[in-house]
Structure formats: structure tokens, C-alpha cells
Design an enzyme around this catalytic site. Sequence first.
Site, PDB file in Angstrom:
ATOM      1  N   ASP A  28      -5.973   9.357  10.145  1.00 31.18           N
ATOM      2  CA  ASP A  28      -4.645   8.903  10.536  1.00 31.18           C
ATOM      3  C   ASP A  28      -4.189   9.430  11.883  1.00 31.18           C
ATOM      4  OD1 ASP A  28      -3.677   7.218   8.353  1.00 31.18           O
ATOM      5  OD2 ASP A  28      -3.960   9.013   7.124  1.00 31.18           O
ATOM      6  N   GLU A  73       0.870  -1.162   0.000  1.00 29.32           N
ATOM      7  CA  GLU A  73       0.000   0.000   0.000  1.00 29.32           C
ATOM      8  C   GLU A  73       0.911   1.216   0.000  1.00 29.32           C
ATOM      9  OE1 GLU A  73      -2.900   1.281   3.142  1.00 29.32           O
ATOM     10  OE2 GLU A  73      -3.456  -0.822   2.957  1.00 29.32           O
TER      11      GLU A  73
END
Lengths: 266, 395
Positions: free
Chosen positions: A60, A49
Site C-alpha cells: 500500500d 472491499e
Amino acid sequence: MSKIKDKFAELEAKNQKALISYIMVGFPNEKATITAVRGLVKGGADIIELGFPFSDPIADGHVIQNASTVSLKKGTKISKFFSIVKKIRKETDIPLVLMTYTNILYHKGYSKFISEAKKAGIDGFILPDMSIEESKEYLKAAKGNADTVFLISPNTSNTRIQKIAKVSTGFLYLVAVYGTTGIKTGIKNYTLKAIKNVKKLTKGKIPVGVGFGISTPNDVKKYIKAGADAVIVGSAYLKLIEKTPQNKLESKIISFTKSLKKQTLL
Amino acid sequence: MKYPKNGRFGEFGGKYIPETLVPAIEELEENYLKFKDDKTFKKELDYYLKVYAGRPTPLYYAKNLSEKLGGAKIYLKREDLLHGGAHKINNTLGQALLAKKMKKKRIIAETGAGQHGVATAMACAALGMKAEVYMGYKDTIRQKLNVFRMDMLGCKVYPVYSGSKTLKDAINEAIRDWITNVETTYYLLGSAVGPHPYPVMVRDFQSVIGNEIKSQMKKINRTPDSLIACVGGGSNAIGTFHPLIDSNAEMIGVEAAGQGLKSKLHSATLSAGTKGVLHGMMTYLLQDKEGQITETHSISAGLDYPGVGPEHSYYKDTKRIKYHSATDAEVVDAFLMLTRTEGIIPALESAHAIAEAIKVARKGKKSESIVVTLSGRGDKDVEEVQNYLKRNVKD
């Protein structure tokens, strides 16, 4: 047709589950990204990824936030990102999934972005702030060009899981815990239950990957045992990249990746 | 637009959110729709708005200012007189009451200038709940008085050090907290921004401003020719405009031009932005060619935001509302002019609306009337203005 799909089929034949490794492109620089990818491939990662930084990464935690800030400061632009992907593609044909936020694709135009990404060698997309309700244009642009990996959460209802599974291709991304990436909460019972539930609902039609807060071989082992088809490790890699000098980076990434991959062999 | 279908105002709005928040957003919308027309809820909210917050607020004819300018009559909608000193309490009482009905134990909020944080802390104290507030580090410095106030009110303030360390980053951090504590926590958003149903819900709670203007103008046998309000996220503006949207009044939202629209040091999203997705909504944004959100500037912390409520984006494109901007220099001039002519110290945010009203009034006829929403009082800003004046040698 889909490299990601083929990879899961290949692993199934070998009686293995998938290790998906995440790194932020351009963190702390291009050279480290190229080196880290080499380490991931040699260490046995099944899918990589690649994070493209966004100024406001709401899903995040601080590790990826910081990596995004550094990468942007170092001048990671979309064109630069694609040129790095092309370089990676010269060395490996491992499936590559691009993780970023909706605005990056929207701003350039979904079709334009996806076709350029595909040309560079990207196989799929993960957009943590793209909900299925808003995904019509995105899905249309991705169809036949790239896999669209959607996320589900332990609190997602069964009817909604089915709706999301229908538009997801490649794999379905189960967010392990309530929180942002890199969260340290330990393994929760509700996550293990959610894995079983999603597997039951999707009836093997699409692989289920588990991510967020997974950082050790032991975490990997437990989620695989609970039935996950893949585990996604991200923030732990960024921490390793941050503290490792360039000349030792490849070997460190290899050994960490090997330790995680070992737990996906059944 | 009454209630946006699928959460969209034209192409704007929507809900671009991490999946973890979907059940929370659905629960919120379900409860909002259930309670918004519920008699008991409305009665309870009206009670708090009246005897706690101090509604209705007066509509004041600024005679001295109007005569000095020699044009149209300026009326000030005195939201600055509300408890806490800003219009923010209209929304926080509404949402805190809703959160209580939803049996939420923990309230979080973001704040820019600190007015929403203070209003959240007050509403929560009044309703017996606890609040925790995220505030950009830069804003905790320039609006430290409001940090002290929140502290006194028993509210935890978390400074946010990421990004531009202002409102945008405070919202990011509040969303991250919400994702992490989604099962127990109510996110009390302070402006008409974010994923659906926040923009419409905040607008509805703030519409008390426009509704009062409507009846107060009627009482003096006037209809407003122009309505003016400042726009950051745009909650006081949409609350002013929405109830009168079908009237013939000209409507002007005023954004922060900071050091000028060409300087890049501004927060004029509608005047200079492009379409994009941030904080759960599709709207106009200040962003670079790559879709990265750019840093903003304004002398007023409350307008220092690179996005704007999606309904404003809709009205910009349909041209129902005009969006102008005022520079820091014009704002300080307007701040001083209102202070000296009327003895009213406006918040720097509201002074943007005053700056526009000065321009419009000068050009207007004496028979015309302009209603300006004075969204907050300026006690919090006197130090900032003093510093500004020191830096820019003025009289």
C-alpha cells in the site's frame, strides 16, 4: 452460490461492468465506515472491499498506510471489524470482500478466521502478500466458504496467470501498474495490453478486475473500454473520507460513486 | 540444511510476496543458482573480499578478558576489522557483484544501524554502481555518523517516517520501492531475512565467517566448544554457525532483551515471539494477539527488528541452536569490559554476543574454547553509550 459470481452474472445481463469500491474500516471511525457504506450502496457500487488494517502494509501507498495507522490507533480489532460487518449486513446484501494481509489470517488460523468472517457476512478475501505457492492451507480453509481473489501483475507470465486463475474465485485482480496502491502514474499502454492478454488467456471463465491508481471517471472509462470486467477504486475514496465532514459524507460518497459507476454502463 | 526445498527451512521461510515481485524473485534465484558455483564469479568475489574488504579476518585470543573471567578461553572472530567496520560487506560485495552480472542499474537497500547501508554504498562504489538506502528516521538520528558516511559515499539516504521509524519500516519502504521500480532495480537485502532466496543467499555469502573460524581453529589444534553470535535478522550468526552446524559445538544466538523480556521493550523475537508472516517470510515475530507487529526496542539499532531469519526459527524449533538474550544494561557492561580489557570497542550489536560469552566463559573450564563473532566495531556507538551512562548513573 457465490454472491460475487452472482453479481457479475447479474451485471452481464444488464450489460454493465462492475464498480468495486474500497474503504478502510475504522477510518477515521466506525460511524464514518457505516455512513460511507450507505453512500456506496446508494451511489451504485456493485461490490465493496473492506480493508482491515495491518501494521505493515507493504503493497500500500501512503494513503492506505495512513488510514491503517489511524484505524489501528482507534482500536480496530478483528472482533470490532466483524461487528461492523454485521451492522452493514443488516442494511445491505451487497457482496463484501475483505482485504488485509496474510499474517492477520495466519495468526488467528485460516479456518477460524474465514469461518468467523463468513458468519459476519464476508464473501471473499484479497491478500496482496499471499502467493499461490504458499496458499495451500488458505485455499483449503476458504473452499466452499469464501471466494479467494488472487492478484496478477502486468509482468506475470502467461503460464503463471493460468495457474493463478485456476485458484482464484469471484474475480481476478489485475494490478494496473508497477507500484503500490494510490500511485499516480496515469494510464499506461502496458496495462491496456495486460488487460487484453488476461482476458484472452482466461477466456471469460473468471471476471478480471483492475485496480491500483484508479481515481477518476476517466480512468474507469479507459480501463472498461480496454476490456476490464471491473474496476477497483480505493485511495481516492479514503482521500474523500478524510476531507469530508461526517454530515456531508454520505452525499459526497454517493455523488463520487455515481460519477464512477456511470462509466461502467456499456 | 544445504539449499532449502521450496525455500522452506522446515515450516519456515517461503515467499509471501506481492505478485509484482514474483518475476524479480524468480530472476534472482535463477541467477543466484547460476553464479554461486561459477568459477569466475567466485574468483572475482574472493578477490574483492581479500584485497578490498580485508579477508581473512583474524581470530584473536582475548587473553586479558579470558584471564579476568577465569574460565574458558575466548576467541574473537574479528569481523569488526573489515572495511566499513562490520560483517555486512561480505554480503554486499556478493550481492552487488550478482546485481552487476544481472545487469541491474539501480540498487536499493534498507539499513538499521547504518552498517548495511554503508557496506552497500561501499560495494556499489567499488563496482561502479549507484545505491539508494532507506533508513528509519529514529535510526538516522541515533546512528547519524553512518548517515554522513553514506552521504559521503555518494549514496542517497531516505529517512522513513512510518510505523516505528526503525529497520522494519525501512524494509517496508524498500519493498514498496522495489514493487514500483521492479524492472530496473535490484534490492540488496542486508540480513538473512525476507522471501526466498534471500535468507539462503545471505547465509551463503556470510558463511565465509564460519569457514574461516573452522580452519583457523584447526590451525591452532582446537575445536570450538561454543560459538556465540548476536541475532537481529541473524546474518552474522547464521554465517558463523552454518559451516559448523554438523560439528559438536554448542551454538548460542544472542538477542536483544532491551529493558528486559517482561518489559515489552525488547527485540528478542526467538525468545519471546510467535510464528507469523512478515516481509515475505514465515518466521517467529513479535506481534500482538491480533497478528499486528509490535514495536521493538534495543539500545542497538541493528538488532531493533521484530522478525528474524527463518533458518534461525528452524534451528530454534529443532533445538540445534540455543537462543538467549542480553539486556541493554548487560550489553553496556560487556561493551565497557571488552573495551577496557582488550582495547577493542565492539558495536553494541556485537556486545550482546560478548555479554553472553562472559557468562559462558565464567562457567567454563580453562581447557574449553569459545568463539565469539565480533560482527562490527563500535565507533558508531560511543555517543549512544555515553548517553546511556549519563542516564544511568554508573562508574
